[in-house]
Design a protein around this motif. Structure first.
Motif, PDB file in Angstrom:
ATOM      1  N   LYS A  51      10.517  -6.962  -2.052  1.00 51.11           N
ATOM      2  CA  LYS A  51      10.172  -8.010  -1.077  1.00 51.11           C
ATOM      3  C   LYS A  51       9.011  -8.828  -1.625  1.00 51.11           C
ATOM      4  O   LYS A  51       8.164  -8.306  -2.364  1.00 51.11           O
ATOM      5  CB  LYS A  51       9.775  -7.412   0.284  1.00 51.11           C
ATOM      6  CG  LYS A  51      10.961  -6.858   1.073  1.00 51.11           C
ATOM      7  CD  LYS A  51      11.345  -5.469   0.624  1.00 51.11           C
ATOM      8  CE  LYS A  51      12.503  -4.885   1.423  1.00 51.11           C
ATOM      9  NZ  LYS A  51      12.870  -3.550   0.925  1.00 51.11           N
ATOM     10  N   ARG A  59      13.033 -22.218  -1.804  1.00 45.05           N
ATOM     11  CA  ARG A  59      13.015 -20.966  -2.554  1.00 45.05           C
ATOM     12  C   ARG A  59      12.851 -21.200  -4.051  1.00 45.05           C
ATOM     13  O   ARG A  59      12.177 -20.437  -4.747  1.00 45.05           O
ATOM     14  CB  ARG A  59      14.308 -20.190  -2.299  1.00 45.05           C
ATOM     15  CG  ARG A  59      14.401 -19.575  -0.924  1.00 45.05           C
ATOM     16  CD  ARG A  59      15.761 -18.958  -0.687  1.00 45.05           C
ATOM     17  NE  ARG A  59      16.820 -19.991  -0.671  1.00 45.05           N
ATOM     18  CZ  ARG A  59      18.095 -19.734  -0.453  1.00 45.05           C
ATOM     19  NH1 ARG A  59      18.480 -18.491  -0.240  1.00 45.05           N
ATOM     20  NH2 ARG A  59      18.994 -20.698  -0.438  1.00 45.05           N
ATOM     21  N   LEU A 108       7.221 -18.322   3.002  1.00 37.19           N
ATOM     22  CA  LEU A 108       8.486 -17.626   3.270  1.00 37.19           C
ATOM     23  C   LEU A 108       8.412 -16.145   2.914  1.00 37.19           C
ATOM     24  O   LEU A 108       7.700 -15.738   2.000  1.00 37.19           O
ATOM     25  CB  LEU A 108       9.657 -18.297   2.540  1.00 37.19           C
ATOM     26  CG  LEU A 108       9.677 -18.358   1.014  1.00 37.19           C
ATOM     27  CD1 LEU A 108      10.265 -17.084   0.416  1.00 37.19           C
ATOM     28  CD2 LEU A 108      10.506 -19.556   0.555  1.00 37.19           C
ATOM     29  N   CYS A 109       9.124 -15.337   3.753  1.00 37.45           N
ATOM     30  CA  CYS A 109       9.359 -13.918   3.455  1.00 37.45           C
ATOM     31  C   CYS A 109      10.672 -13.860   2.671  1.00 37.45           C
ATOM     32  O   CYS A 109      11.667 -14.467   3.098  1.00 37.45           O
ATOM     33  CB  CYS A 109       9.530 -13.111   4.737  1.00 37.45           C
ATOM     34  SG  CYS A 109       8.176 -13.237   5.917  1.00 37.45           S
ATOM     35  N   GLY A 110      10.689 -13.133   1.556  1.00 41.09           N
ATOM     36  CA  GLY A 110      11.914 -13.080   0.769  1.00 41.09           C
ATOM     37  C   GLY A 110      12.291 -11.664   0.354  1.00 41.09           C
ATOM     38  O   GLY A 110      11.424 -10.796   0.191  1.00 41.09           O
ATOM     39  N   ASP A 120      18.483 -15.149  -3.050  1.00 44.00           N
ATOM     40  CA  ASP A 120      17.693 -14.204  -2.257  1.00 44.00           C
ATOM     41  C   ASP A 120      17.782 -14.564  -0.778  1.00 44.00           C
ATOM     42  O   ASP A 120      17.948 -15.740  -0.403  1.00 44.00           O
ATOM     43  CB  ASP A 120      16.234 -14.240  -2.705  1.00 44.00           C
ATOM     44  CG  ASP A 120      16.044 -13.776  -4.143  1.00 44.00           C
ATOM     45  OD1 ASP A 120      16.970 -13.135  -4.674  1.00 44.00           O
ATOM     46  OD2 ASP A 120      14.974 -14.059  -4.726  1.00 44.00           O
ATOM     47  N   VAL A 122      15.853 -15.139   2.623  1.00 45.63           N
ATOM     48  CA  VAL A 122      14.476 -15.515   2.966  1.00 45.63           C
ATOM     49  C   VAL A 122      14.404 -15.978   4.419  1.00 45.63           C
ATOM     50  O   VAL A 122      15.429 -16.273   5.049  1.00 45.63           O
ATOM     51  CB  VAL A 122      13.969 -16.642   2.038  1.00 45.63           C
ATOM     52  CG1 VAL A 122      13.934 -16.171   0.594  1.00 45.63           C
ATOM     53  CG2 VAL A 122      14.799 -17.899   2.199  1.00 45.63           C
TER      54      VAL A 122
END
Length: 339
Positions: A51, A59, A108-110, A120, A122
């Motif tokens: 993560k 992205r 962003l969370c990826g 990925d 995200v």
């Protein structure tokens, strides 16, 4: 046409087949100098994947700030950016400290899939770093006689500014923490930690303390409402007194009759008997006299009635009665006797 088809095929790996495998907050706001913690949830199938947290709106062009496969971010309270993965909760969290206004923007969370044919997963969030003030709770409430605490938060640029607590509508009521960052009297205490929070404690609340107040740092202000509720009644229920105890009354035993006590009682009884006899004799004498008087008057009345009957039979004889003396024996009935 063939070129458009080839371009479309090249973009297919970057289009997620199933969206929303990763989710997070849409927006986060924080005062300058403060910290944020952003939760990022993911599908259970990503438990063993890497993560990451990066800054950017795309992205392909975001700047990586933290990854779970890096060991440098281990202290969330001190590190500028840290990341922690908890597969049991299916969530990883990102913490950012001492934020500046210039760090506002998209993040962003990826979840890294490690597959060149698939992009990925995200989720985006917008971080707003603002300068100014806020409060932890815009409304506080306490019972009359108790205390309440207000947390006033301010951004980094106001750390050296004067902190005040004011009643809304009256600047003359403002209380300042001063250069030492503290103030206290019998009803209010102010304490500034110089790190982004100053605390106001209202002590021994009274009903008149209810209303609107202002946390102030420099030219920034934020309103707080204070509510005071009446003190709970402590009146104890009235209980009836216990019934009187049913104790037995002691009576002394009767004294035996002796010869001496009987002699004294006999003398008293003899005296009572003599007096009673005398009273009885007097009563009988009075009664006999009254009966004799009634009998005598009755005889005279019968004699007089006989004379009236004789004269009524011989009216010529009434002239002889002109010189007869008359005696009135009963004034009430005017009964008379002629002689």
């Amino acid at each position: 046409m063939p070129r458009l088809f080839i371009l479309t095929l090249s973009l297919l790996p970057w289009i997620p087949v199933v969206p929303c495998w990763v989710t997070t907050q849409n927006e986060v706001s924080v005062l300058e100098g403060g910290s944020i913690t952003v939760p990022c949830r993911y599908d259970p199938k990503y438990a063993n994947h890497v993560k990451y947290w990066c800054r950017g709106s795309m992205r392909e062009f975001c700047t990586s700030l933290a990854r779970t496969d890096e060991t440098s971010s281990t202290n969330p309270s001190k590190d500028k950016v840290s990341i922690f993965d908890d597969p049991a909760q299916e969530m990883f969290t990102v913490t950012m400290n001492n934020l500046k206004e210039t760090e506002s923007g998209w993040y962003l969370c990826g979840v890294e899939l490690g597959n060149g044919w698939k992009a990925d997963d995200v989720a985006y969030t917008k971080v707003k770093v603002i300068h100014g003030m806020s409060v932890e709770n815009g409304m506080v409430s306490g019972e009359e006689g108790s205390s309440v605490t207000v947390q006033c938060l301010y951004s980094e640029r106001f750390r050296e500014s004067e902190k005040k607590w004011c009643r809304s509508g009256g600047w003359s009521s403002c209380l300042s923490a001063g250069s030492e960052g503290s103030y206290e009297d019998t009803s209010v205490a102010i304490s500034d930690d110089r790190t982004g929070t100053f605390t106001v404690t209202l002590k021994k609340l009274q009903m008149r303390d209810a209303g609107w107040y202002l946390c102030s740092a420099g030219q920034q202000q934020v309103a707080v409402q204070v509510q005071v509720t009446p003190r709970a009644s402590t009146t104890e229920p009235v209980t009836s007194p216990p019934p009187p105890s049913q104790s037995a009354v002691y009576l002394p035993p009767p004294k035996p009759i002796t010869k001496e006590s009987w002699s004294s009682h006999r003398y008293m009884l003899e005296s009572v008997a003599v007096c009673s006899s005398l009273l009885l004799l007097v009563g009988l004498a009075v009664l006999a006299r009254k009966l004799w008087i009634l009998h005598k008057e009755d005889s005279e009345l019968r004699h007089f009635k006989g004379m009236k009957e004789r004269f009524s039979d011989n009216p010529s004889g009434m002239g002889d009665l002109q010189h007869v003396p008359i005696a009135f024996h009963n004034k009430a009935t005017m009964d008379v006797r002629a002689y």
